[in-house]
Write an enzyme that holds these catalytic residues in place. Structure first.
Site, PDB file in Angstrom:
ATOM      1  N   GLY A 162       0.874  -1.180   0.000  1.00 41.38           N
ATOM      2  CA  GLY A 162       0.000   0.000   0.000  1.00 41.38           C
ATOM      3  C   GLY A 162       0.908   1.225   0.000  1.00 41.38           C
ATOM      4  O   GLY A 162       1.693   1.420   0.926  1.00 41.38           O
ATOM      5  N   GLY A 202      -0.153   4.481  -0.384  1.00 38.34           N
ATOM      6  CA  GLY A 202      -1.000   5.668  -0.302  1.00 38.34           C
ATOM      7  C   GLY A 202      -0.438   6.669   0.692  1.00 38.34           C
ATOM      8  O   GLY A 202       0.782   6.828   0.802  1.00 38.34           O
ATOM      9  N   ILE A 241      -0.468   6.719   4.077  1.00 36.90           N
ATOM     10  CA  ILE A 241       0.358   6.169   5.167  1.00 36.90           C
ATOM     11  C   ILE A 241       1.606   5.510   4.590  1.00 36.90           C
ATOM     12  O   ILE A 241       2.718   5.697   5.103  1.00 36.90           O
ATOM     13  CB  ILE A 241      -0.433   5.161   6.032  1.00 36.90           C
ATOM     14  CG1 ILE A 241      -1.683   5.819   6.628  1.00 36.90           C
ATOM     15  CG2 ILE A 241       0.443   4.625   7.174  1.00 36.90           C
ATOM     16  CD1 ILE A 241      -2.546   4.896   7.482  1.00 36.90           C
ATOM     17  N   ASP A 292       2.160  -1.338  -4.670  1.00 35.43           N
ATOM     18  CA  ASP A 292       0.764  -0.895  -4.789  1.00 35.43           C
ATOM     19  C   ASP A 292       0.194  -1.459  -6.091  1.00 35.43           C
ATOM     20  O   ASP A 292       0.941  -1.767  -7.022  1.00 35.43           O
ATOM     21  CB  ASP A 292       0.676   0.638  -4.804  1.00 35.43           C
ATOM     22  CG  ASP A 292      -0.687   1.144  -4.312  1.00 35.43           C
ATOM     23  OD1 ASP A 292      -0.771   1.667  -3.191  1.00 35.43           O
ATOM     24  OD2 ASP A 292      -1.685   1.004  -5.069  1.00 35.43           O
ATOM     25  N   ILE A 349      -2.146  -2.191   9.374  1.00 31.42           N
ATOM     26  CA  ILE A 349      -2.742  -0.892   9.742  1.00 31.42           C
ATOM     27  C   ILE A 349      -4.147  -0.762   9.150  1.00 31.42           C
ATOM     28  O   ILE A 349      -4.967   0.024   9.611  1.00 31.42           O
ATOM     29  CB  ILE A 349      -1.853   0.288   9.271  1.00 31.42           C
ATOM     30  CG1 ILE A 349      -0.409   0.138   9.778  1.00 31.42           C
ATOM     31  CG2 ILE A 349      -2.432   1.619   9.726  1.00 31.42           C
ATOM     32  CD1 ILE A 349       0.515   1.311   9.450  1.00 31.42           C
ATOM     33  N   THR A 350      -4.435  -1.540   8.125  1.00 36.02           N
ATOM     34  CA  THR A 350      -5.712  -1.428   7.406  1.00 36.02           C
ATOM     35  C   THR A 350      -6.909  -1.628   8.352  1.00 36.02           C
ATOM     36  O   THR A 350      -6.902  -2.525   9.189  1.00 36.02           O
ATOM     37  CB  THR A 350      -5.751  -2.478   6.270  1.00 36.02           C
ATOM     38  OG1 THR A 350      -4.649  -2.221   5.392  1.00 36.02           O
ATOM     39  CG2 THR A 350      -7.053  -2.400   5.477  1.00 36.02           C
ATOM     40  N   ARG A 407      -2.353   9.771  20.847  1.00 34.12           N
ATOM     41  CA  ARG A 407      -3.359  10.850  20.829  1.00 34.12           C
ATOM     42  C   ARG A 407      -3.727  11.232  22.266  1.00 34.12           C
ATOM     43  O   ARG A 407      -3.793  12.419  22.607  1.00 34.12           O
ATOM     44  CB  ARG A 407      -4.620  10.377  20.087  1.00 34.12           C
ATOM     45  CG  ARG A 407      -4.426  10.355  18.592  1.00 34.12           C
ATOM     46  CD  ARG A 407      -5.671   9.882  17.860  1.00 34.12           C
ATOM     47  NE  ARG A 407      -5.481  10.030  16.416  1.00 34.12           N
ATOM     48  CZ  ARG A 407      -6.020   9.231  15.508  1.00 34.12           C
ATOM     49  NH1 ARG A 407      -6.795   8.214  15.870  1.00 34.12           N
ATOM     50  NH2 ARG A 407      -5.791   9.439  14.229  1.00 34.12           N
ATOM     51  N   HIS A 439      -9.701  -0.680  18.466  1.00 31.76           N
ATOM     52  CA  HIS A 439      -9.234   0.620  17.990  1.00 31.76           C
ATOM     53  C   HIS A 439     -10.348   1.661  18.060  1.00 31.76           C
ATOM     54  O   HIS A 439     -11.465   1.415  17.658  1.00 31.76           O
ATOM     55  CB  HIS A 439      -8.763   0.450  16.546  1.00 31.76           C
ATOM     56  CG  HIS A 439      -8.261   1.716  15.928  1.00 31.76           C
ATOM     57  ND1 HIS A 439      -7.522   2.641  16.618  1.00 31.76           N
ATOM     58  CD2 HIS A 439      -8.392   2.192  14.673  1.00 31.76           C
ATOM     59  CE1 HIS A 439      -7.229   3.628  15.799  1.00 31.76           C
ATOM     60  NE2 HIS A 439      -7.745   3.385  14.617  1.00 31.76           N
TER      61      HIS A 439
HETATM   62  P1  A3D Z   1      -4.806   5.432   0.956  1.00 35.11           P
HETATM   63  O1  A3D Z   1      -4.058   6.696   0.846  1.00 35.11           O
HETATM   64  O2  A3D Z   1      -6.060   5.279   0.177  1.00 35.11           O
HETATM   65  O3  A3D Z   1      -3.807   4.236   0.572  1.00 35.11           O
HETATM   66  C1  A3D Z   1      -4.224   2.918   0.418  1.00 35.11           C
HETATM   67  C2  A3D Z   1      -3.439   2.346  -0.747  1.00 35.11           C
HETATM   68  O4  A3D Z   1      -3.765   0.960  -0.850  1.00 35.11           O
HETATM   69  C3  A3D Z   1      -3.791   2.999  -2.101  1.00 35.11           C
HETATM   70  O5  A3D Z   1      -2.612   3.527  -2.701  1.00 35.11           O
HETATM   71  C4  A3D Z   1      -4.373   1.851  -2.919  1.00 35.11           C
HETATM   72  O6  A3D Z   1      -4.044   1.910  -4.294  1.00 35.11           O
HETATM   73  C5  A3D Z   1      -3.723   0.646  -2.235  1.00 35.11           C
HETATM   74  N1  A3D Z   1      -4.431  -0.608  -2.479  1.00 35.11           N
HETATM   75  C6  A3D Z   1      -5.763  -0.818  -2.586  1.00 35.11           C
HETATM   76  N2  A3D Z   1      -5.997  -2.130  -2.830  1.00 35.11           N
HETATM   77  C7  A3D Z   1      -4.789  -2.750  -2.856  1.00 35.11           C
HETATM   78  C8  A3D Z   1      -4.364  -4.085  -3.055  1.00 35.11           C
HETATM   79  N3  A3D Z   1      -5.250  -5.059  -3.290  1.00 35.11           N
HETATM   80  N4  A3D Z   1      -3.035  -4.355  -3.004  1.00 35.11           N
HETATM   81  C9  A3D Z   1      -2.136  -3.370  -2.787  1.00 35.11           C
HETATM   82  N5  A3D Z   1      -2.469  -2.081  -2.589  1.00 35.11           N
HETATM   83  C10 A3D Z   1      -3.786  -1.774  -2.633  1.00 35.11           C
HETATM   84  O7  A3D Z   1      -5.157   5.110   2.501  1.00 35.11           O
HETATM   85  P2  A3D Z   1      -4.276   5.448   3.798  1.00 35.11           P
HETATM   86  O8  A3D Z   1      -2.847   5.158   3.508  1.00 35.11           O
HETATM   87  O9  A3D Z   1      -4.677   6.790   4.320  1.00 35.11           O
HETATM   88  O10 A3D Z   1      -4.893   4.368   4.809  1.00 35.11           O
HETATM   89  C11 A3D Z   1      -4.661   2.996   4.601  1.00 35.11           C
HETATM   90  C12 A3D Z   1      -5.492   2.143   5.550  1.00 35.11           C
HETATM   91  O11 A3D Z   1      -5.112   2.417   6.906  1.00 35.11           O
HETATM   92  C13 A3D Z   1      -7.007   2.398   5.507  1.00 35.11           C
HETATM   93  O12 A3D Z   1      -7.702   1.167   5.583  1.00 35.11           O
HETATM   94  C14 A3D Z   1      -7.269   3.232   6.745  1.00 35.11           C
HETATM   95  O13 A3D Z   1      -8.587   3.101   7.220  1.00 35.11           O
HETATM   96  C15 A3D Z   1      -6.272   2.612   7.704  1.00 35.11           C
HETATM   97  N6  A3D Z   1      -5.933   3.434   8.872  1.00 35.11           N
HETATM   98  C16 A3D Z   1      -5.798   2.775  10.062  1.00 35.11           C
HETATM   99  C17 A3D Z   1      -5.456   3.467  11.190  1.00 35.11           C
HETATM  100  C18 A3D Z   1      -5.297   2.748  12.495  1.00 35.11           C
HETATM  101  O14 A3D Z   1      -4.987   3.358  13.490  1.00 35.11           O
HETATM  102  C19 A3D Z   1      -5.527   1.322  12.560  1.00 35.11           C
HETATM  103  C20 A3D Z   1      -5.268   4.867  11.137  1.00 35.11           C
HETATM  104  C21 A3D Z   1      -5.400   5.504   9.917  1.00 35.11           C
HETATM  105  C22 A3D Z   1      -5.734   4.773   8.768  1.00 35.11           C
END
Ligand code: A3D
Length: 320
Positions: free
Chosen positions: A10, A12, A14, A34, A119-120, A152, A176
């Protein structure tokens, strides 16, 4: 000694921040993976181009196939979709469960010896699905949530008391966010428990309750402000603290979503508890005695996680 290899599944918000932090902290070489071609490659190159300015030596690579993560020491998983305003973490379950199954298979094939940090969201269910689909030992698969929730909480407390964040410790249990269980009697300023600080007149019970609620809603507060995604700086920093403890065998005591095998009366699911992270992964789960309302809060949290895992089993009966 060869550098560690850290794979980020991933790329994105994070994932990119994680890659940058790994570089700045010189924790090892980075592979960003990704499904969107070009994004991991672009982010890896951009960060690599900052390395001469910041003075770090890491090889950063973006890849579009799982082969690229081969032999990783640590895998941090953020693949999937984040929340939008008005969505709960649980609304993400259908989409992200399928993603965890793909990622689990990729890790099983190419990085079966890695320490895996999920983290997802919804975190406690997704880390369970990732462990089930990868088949890795539960002590090598852990979820990041408690470090963020407690960070936090610590930040809000330090702001309330006008003291350094470094001198505030916080103890949180449970799932969480919404079902987080803060243990105020184990949360301190320089060792002084929060209930004592209320007695000393530093704050009131009412203010403390408001801070606890703000912490529980911490993720939604950021989603509401950003409007286009969820928090990423603090979540990335939290996962890096866990990865560093593993890679350097620091044996830090961190609240993480860990696989319980009877501790706290819970068996076979992931819930947030304090653990020791060292070279063997989750080396110890710390079990403390819970008082009446703490136990009730924890049990409620466990119930919520079980409900989500049942949903996962309904969608993917091959898991569990
Ligand atoms: P985002 O910036 O959308 O990044 C996610 C990335 O995953 C994107 O670049 C997508 O292209 C990629 N992706 C989607 N499907 C696939 C796949 N099958 N294989 C590989 N890559 C793929 O999201 P983000 O970085 O802001 O957040 C990522 C995740 O973390 C989300 O599920 C959030 O809800 C979660 N999150 C969790 C916390 C915790 O404290 C647990 C906090 C913040 C975010």
């Amino acid at each position: 000694m060869a550098r560690s290899k850290i794979a980020l599944v991933g790329a994105g918000q994070i994932g990119g921040t994680l890659a940058h932090l790994v570089g700045l902290k010189e924790l090892g070489d980075v592979v960003l993976f990704d499904i969107v071609d070009g994004v991991p490659q672009g982010k890896a190159l951009d960060i690599a181009e900052s390395s001469p300015v910041d003075g770090f030596d890491s090889v950063l690579k973006g890849v579009s196939s799982y082969e690229g993560i081969a032999g990783a020491d640590v895998v941090i998983v953020t693949a999937g979709v984040p929340r939008k305003p008005g969505m709960s973490r649980d609304d993400l379950i259908g989409v992200n469960l399928k993603v965890m199954e793909q990622v689990g298979a990729g890790i099983a094939q190419y990085a079966p010896d890695a320490f895996v940090i999920c983290i997802t969201n919804p975190l406690d269910a997704m880390v369970w699905a990732l462990q089930q689909s990868s088949g890795l030992k539960p002590e090598k698969v852990v979820g990041m949530a408690g470090v963020l929730d407690s960070s936090r909480f610590r930040y809000f407390l330090a702001d309330e008391f006008k003291v350094s964040v470094e001198d505030v410790t916080a103890f949180v249990l449970g799932g969480h966010g919404d079902t987080m269980v803060p243990l105020t009697r184990y949360s301190t300023v320089a060792g002084i428990p929060l209930p004592d600080l209320v007695k000393l007149g530093w704050t009131t019970q009412e203010r403390l309750d408001q801070i606890v609620q703000r912490t529980r809603d911490g993720g939604a507060e950021i989603v509401g402000l950003l409007k286009t995604g969820s928090a990423f700086y603090a979540p990335a920093a939290s996962a890096i603290a866990m990865a560093e403890s593993y890679l350097k065998d620091k044996k830090r005591v961190l609240p993480c979503a860990a696989y319980l095998t009877g501790q706290y009366g819970v068996d076979g699911i992931y819930v947030g508890v304090p653990v020791v992270i060292g070279a063997a992964g989750v080396e110890r789960i710390i079990e403390i005695e819970l008082a009446g309302d703490e136990k009730a809060g924890f049990d409620k949290s466990v119930g919520a996680v079980k409900g989500l895992i049942d949903v996962c089993k309904g969608i993917a009966p091959n898991l569990g």
